[in-house]
Design an enzyme around this catalytic site. Structure first.
Site, PDB file in Angstrom:
ATOM      1  N   CYS A  86      60.665  47.891  37.901  1.00 20.67           N
ATOM      2  CA  CYS A  86      59.212  47.852  37.755  1.00 20.67           C
ATOM      3  C   CYS A  86      58.563  48.654  38.877  1.00 20.67           C
ATOM      4  O   CYS A  86      58.856  48.449  40.061  1.00 20.67           O
ATOM      5  CB  CYS A  86      58.733  46.398  37.806  1.00 20.67           C
ATOM      6  N   CYS A 122      55.138  45.409  33.009  1.00 24.33           N
ATOM      7  CA  CYS A 122      56.571  45.624  33.216  1.00 24.33           C
ATOM      8  C   CYS A 122      57.408  44.673  32.373  1.00 24.33           C
ATOM      9  O   CYS A 122      58.485  45.048  31.885  1.00 24.33           O
ATOM     10  CB  CYS A 122      56.915  45.452  34.695  1.00 24.33           C
ATOM     11  N   CYS A 195      28.537  36.048  42.548  1.00 21.49           N
ATOM     12  CA  CYS A 195      29.494  35.908  43.655  1.00 21.49           C
ATOM     13  C   CYS A 195      28.752  36.019  44.989  1.00 21.49           C
ATOM     14  O   CYS A 195      29.040  35.307  45.950  1.00 21.49           O
ATOM     15  CB  CYS A 195      30.566  36.986  43.572  1.00 21.49           C
ATOM     16  N   HIS A 199      28.764  34.357  48.816  1.00 22.00           N
ATOM     17  CA  HIS A 199      29.658  35.158  49.650  1.00 22.00           C
ATOM     18  C   HIS A 199      29.056  36.468  50.160  1.00 22.00           C
ATOM     19  O   HIS A 199      29.789  37.430  50.403  1.00 22.00           O
ATOM     20  CB  HIS A 199      30.945  35.447  48.883  1.00 22.00           C
ATOM     21  N   ARG A 243      42.045  32.367  41.440  1.00 20.25           N
ATOM     22  CA  ARG A 243      40.951  32.154  42.378  1.00 20.25           C
ATOM     23  C   ARG A 243      39.626  32.646  41.791  1.00 20.25           C
ATOM     24  O   ARG A 243      38.602  31.954  41.853  1.00 20.25           O
ATOM     25  CB  ARG A 243      41.251  32.895  43.690  1.00 20.25           C
ATOM     26  N   CYS A 247      36.287  30.544  40.525  1.00 18.89           N
ATOM     27  CA  CYS A 247      34.949  30.820  41.044  1.00 18.89           C
ATOM     28  C   CYS A 247      33.954  31.011  39.899  1.00 18.89           C
ATOM     29  O   CYS A 247      32.840  30.477  39.929  1.00 18.89           O
ATOM     30  CB  CYS A 247      34.961  32.072  41.920  1.00 18.89           C
TER      31      CYS A 247
END
Length: 286
Positions: A86, A122, A195, A199, A243, A247
């Site tokens: 790969c 892959c 977001c 953040h 993650r 969120c």
């Protein structure tokens, strides 16, 4: 050579010891939180930092890395082939430092891919799996371990100690980065959040959790370079796809499809902003 079974036994002993210490630390943090607002905030942050330091000394993510390495080398699928050919961007089979340069443009696929998209690619092209088979069960749940999370843990661990170096040389890389930036600031969902709501400002907190400012070099590097991570609260290693999925879920956005290009774009934006930071994952989170 240490086997997965031996690592499991070793980590079980570590985790038991760490858990006792973590409980004591958590109790101290709660006591601090009740002692007065101003003092409590500083004290709680200090105790949480100690808690994370203790947990890091026995990170169960090592088990996911070991299992992922075995999967990487083991022939599987209709073609009975391993993933050792790969190409993650540095040549067939080269894993060292590859994650620190992802996402990136892949000419064979004709698109920018993050790690999890590339692993699925892959598995399809080398092992002969269908796309549905290659992306089945991307996030672990009780009694249903995820192969992808284990493969991701192995590959990301191969970049530990390497500086982030995501490039925008190809026109598609620039386009995807711009899309990710737009996504970062896009407001939507029931709460009209983006977001950036959490953040893009210094000093934001939610409950006991500090929210990093991902628009600063320090914040972007500290946040991005520690994912994937073993989530103590979930008992699983969670990838960057998870993650960002979580969120968006908390923002009440529509659920993104696993391996979608919009998640890759957002990842590209965050990864590029973290350039220069030393990768230190899979890490450990609460």
């Amino acid at each position: 050579m240490v086997t997965v079974t031996e690592r499991s036994a070793r980590n079980s002993r570590r985790t038991a010891t760490v858990a006792l210490a973590a409980l004591a630390t958590a109790a101290a943090a709660v006591a601090a939180a009740l002692s007065g607002p101003a003092l409590a905030q500083d004290k709680t942050a200090e105790e949480i930092a100690k808690y994370r330091q203790m947990l890091a000394e026995g990170n169960p993510a090592e088990l996911w890395e070991a299992a992922g390495e075995e999967m990487w080398k083991k022939p599987a699928g209709p073609k009975n082939a391993s993933l050792e050919q790969c190409d993650l961007g540095k040549g067939p089979g080269v894993t060292k430092g590859a994650y620190a340069e992802l996402p990136r443009y892949f000419a064979d696929a004709g698109k920018v891919m993050d790690l999890e998209q590339r692993l699925a690619y892959c598995r399809v092209t080398l092992q002969g799996l269908t796309k549905e088979e290659a992306t089945k069960n991307p996030f672990s749940s009780a009694g249903k371990p995820s192969e992808i999370e284990r493969l991701a843990a192995f590959v990301t661990g191969e970049s530990r100690g390497v500086k982030m170096n995501v490039q925008l040389k190809h026109a598609e890389e620039k386009r995807v980065y711009a899309l990710g930036q737009k996504m970062f600031y896009y407001r939507g969902g029931a709460y009209d959040f983006a977001c950036a709501t959490c953040h893009a400002v210094d000093g934001q907190r939610i409950r006991l959790q500090d929210l990093p400012n991902l628009m600063t070099e320090k914040g972007a590097q500290a946040a991005y370079t520690t994912w994937p991570a073993y989530r103590v609260s979930q008992g699983e290693v969670r990838t960057m796809q998870h993650r960002l999925y979580d969120c968006l879920r908390q923002q009440r956005f529509p659920e993104p499809a696993y391996g979608s290009d919009v998640i890759t774009a957002l990842t590209m934006f965050l990864a590029k902003n973290a350039n220069g930071g030393t990768y230190d994952g899979p890490n450990m989170k609460r």
